[in-house]
Scaffold this active site. Structure first.
Site, short mmCIF file in Angstrom:
data_model
loop_
_atom_site.label_atom_id
_atom_site.label_comp_id
_atom_site.label_asym_id
_atom_site.label_seq_id
_atom_site.Cartn_x
_atom_site.Cartn_y
_atom_site.Cartn_z
N VAL A 1 -32.63 -63.94 73.02
CA VAL A 1 -31.21 -64.21 72.79
C VAL A 1 -30.78 -65.47 73.54
CG1 VAL A 1 -28.95 -63.07 72.78
CG2 VAL A 1 -30.98 -61.70 73.01
N LEU B 1 -33.16 -70.27 69.43
CA LEU B 1 -34.06 -69.92 68.32
C LEU B 1 -33.33 -69.18 67.19
CD1 LEU B 1 -37.35 -68.89 70.18
CD2 LEU B 1 -36.65 -71.13 69.37
N GLY B 2 -32.02 -69.15 67.24
CA GLY B 2 -31.26 -68.61 66.11
C GLY B 2 -31.19 -67.09 66.07
N SER B 3 -31.27 -66.46 67.23
CA SER B 3 -31.28 -64.99 67.28
C SER B 3 -30.09 -64.35 66.56
CB SER B 3 -31.35 -64.59 68.76
OG SER B 3 -30.68 -63.41 68.98
N ALA C 1 -28.03 -65.48 64.19
CA ALA C 1 -28.04 -65.65 62.73
C ALA C 1 -29.13 -64.80 62.09
CB ALA C 1 -28.24 -67.12 62.37
N ALA C 2 -30.28 -64.67 62.77
CA ALA C 2 -31.38 -63.89 62.19
C ALA C 2 -31.03 -62.40 62.17
CB ALA C 2 -32.66 -64.14 62.98
N ASP D 1 -28.03 -73.04 61.59
CA ASP D 1 -28.84 -71.85 61.90
C ASP D 1 -28.89 -70.91 60.70
OD1 ASP D 1 -28.96 -72.89 64.43
OD2 ASP D 1 -28.57 -70.97 65.44
O1 PMV Z 1 -28.65 -72.82 70.23
P1 PMV Z 1 -28.74 -72.59 68.76
O2 PMV Z 1 -30.08 -72.19 68.27
O3 PMV Z 1 -27.68 -71.70 68.23
O4 PMV Z 1 -28.52 -74.03 68.06
C1 PMV Z 1 -27.27 -74.60 68.10
C2 PMV Z 1 -27.28 -75.94 67.44
C3 PMV Z 1 -26.03 -76.75 67.79
O5 PMV Z 1 -26.17 -77.97 67.08
C4 PMV Z 1 -25.96 -77.05 69.28
C5 PMV Z 1 -24.75 -76.05 67.38
C6 PMV Z 1 -24.56 -75.97 65.88
O6 PMV Z 1 -23.70 -75.17 65.48
O7 PMV Z 1 -25.19 -76.69 65.11
#
Ligand code: PMV
Length: 331
Positions: free
Chosen positions: A102, A106-108, A110-111, A152
């Site tokens: 989390v 790594l998009g936890s 959204a996944a 994501d």
């Molecule tokens: O931290 P993550 O995996 O949720 O990636 C966020 C990516 C950002 O560009 C920082 C935010 C976004 O909404 O794109």
């Protein structure tokens, strides 16, 4: 309506363009199938209640017919889905489990939402197409992140590499040969919402300083797309280093990320950068095949709690091009 179903969704990594993507610049991201979220639906004991057994949280969340104050994002997610489908709250139990760390880029979130909504939609006999599912997951992402770009949910719902520009149709990209990427976790969890909010403050208070930084990240991302198309690992490394430097200027790196980036480069990675929201979470390194073991060991020695290996390569089922290859977990 079978009231039983299961679904899963992968993690993701951003290769280039995080943060700037919130401001309309492009970003490049790929699914990361070595980690995933899974939801399993069974008929519930109580009519008109969806019980969400969130295994990682050690909590059971309840979706009731009437909205309650302060509902968890996963409860709101199911409510949004049922509203979209025009269905009353059914009697279901959904167990959700995720191997995606989390708050680590790594998009936890959204996944987990994707797997949950896919499984519930299937169980109530109304499977959603990717576009509708993507829209719903994006609404839930807003609850987690405030002002997410949508990258994501897009990579995770469509499970394909994307060259993403906010509000524009989804584009994928082409790759030559095989590009090896190591993904190393600092073990520090850091909520994306805070980093994104801090960057917003910087951009708002000093646009003359920070708007060019965002534009520069956009230019790097466009160059990276061409470097991926050529299979040019040296160029990708150099672009990663430059992108990381700009992310440092946006204050979203941290000592642990800088240490891992430095360690990878010192032993032969062509370049490295933080990935995702930053201030912790994961970094990526572009590595020539023969150097993989050495860079992986150096990352472990520099404090990475986990190192994954993924490849971006040409010739797969998604639009002709995709990340392929099983991801070896070097844990
Ligand atoms: O931290 P993550 O995996 O949720 O990636 C966020 C990516 C950002 O560009 C920082 C935010 C976004 O909404 O794109």
């Amino acid at each position: 309506m079978t009231l039983t179903a299961s679904a899963s969704a992968p993690g993701k990594i951003i290769l280039f363009g995080e943060h700037a993507v919130v401001y309309g610049q492009p970003a490049i991201a790929v699914p990361l199938t070595a980690v995933s979220a899974r939801a399993v639906v069974q008929p519930g004991q109580i009519p008109g209640r969806v019980l969400i057994v969130a295994a990682n949280l050690g909590r059971t969340l309840v979706v009731r017919p009437e909205p309650q104050d302060g509902e968890h994002a996963l409860v709101i997610a199911v409510r949004l889905l049922l509203e979209e489908l025009g269905l009353p709250v059914p009697g279901l139990q959904v167990t959700v489990h995720s191997t995606i760390p989390v708050a680590s880029g790594l998009g936890s979130g959204a996944a987990v939402t994707t797997a949950l909504l896919r499984a519930v939609a299937e169980a109530v006999g109304a499977p959603l197409d990717a576009e509708r599912l993507n829209g719903l997951v994006y609404e839930v992402e807003k609850l987690y992140h405030g002002t997410p770009s949508g990258i994501d949910n897009t990579v995770i719902v469509y499970e394909r590499p994307v060259f993403f520009v906010r509000g524009e149709p989804i584009e994928t990209f082409t790759a030559s040969g095989q590009i090896d990427v190591l993904v190393a976790d600092t073990g520090i969890s850091s909520p994306t919402r805070i980093a994104v909010g801090d960057v917003r403050e910087l951009v708002k208070s000093q646009p003359v300083v920070y708007s060019p930084v965002l534009e520069h990240i956009g230019a790097i991302t466009r160059e990276a797309r061409e470097a991926i198309a050529r299979g040019d690992v040296a160029a990708l490394g150099a672009l990663a280093v430059e992108n990381h430097r700009l992310l440092q200027q946006l204050t979203v790196s941290c000592e642990a990320l800088d240490r891992l980036v430095h360690a990878a480069i010192q032993v032969g990675a062509t370049g490295a950068k933080l990935s995702g929201g930053g201030r912790g979470g994961n970094m990526i390194a572009f590595v020539r095949r023969g150097d993989l073991a050495r860079v992986r060991d150096a990352l472990r020695q520099a404090g990475a709690v986990r190192v994954l290996h993924t490849t971006i390569q040409a010739g797969d089922h998604h639009a002709g091009i995709c990340q392929t290859g099983r991801l070896a977990d070097y844990r």
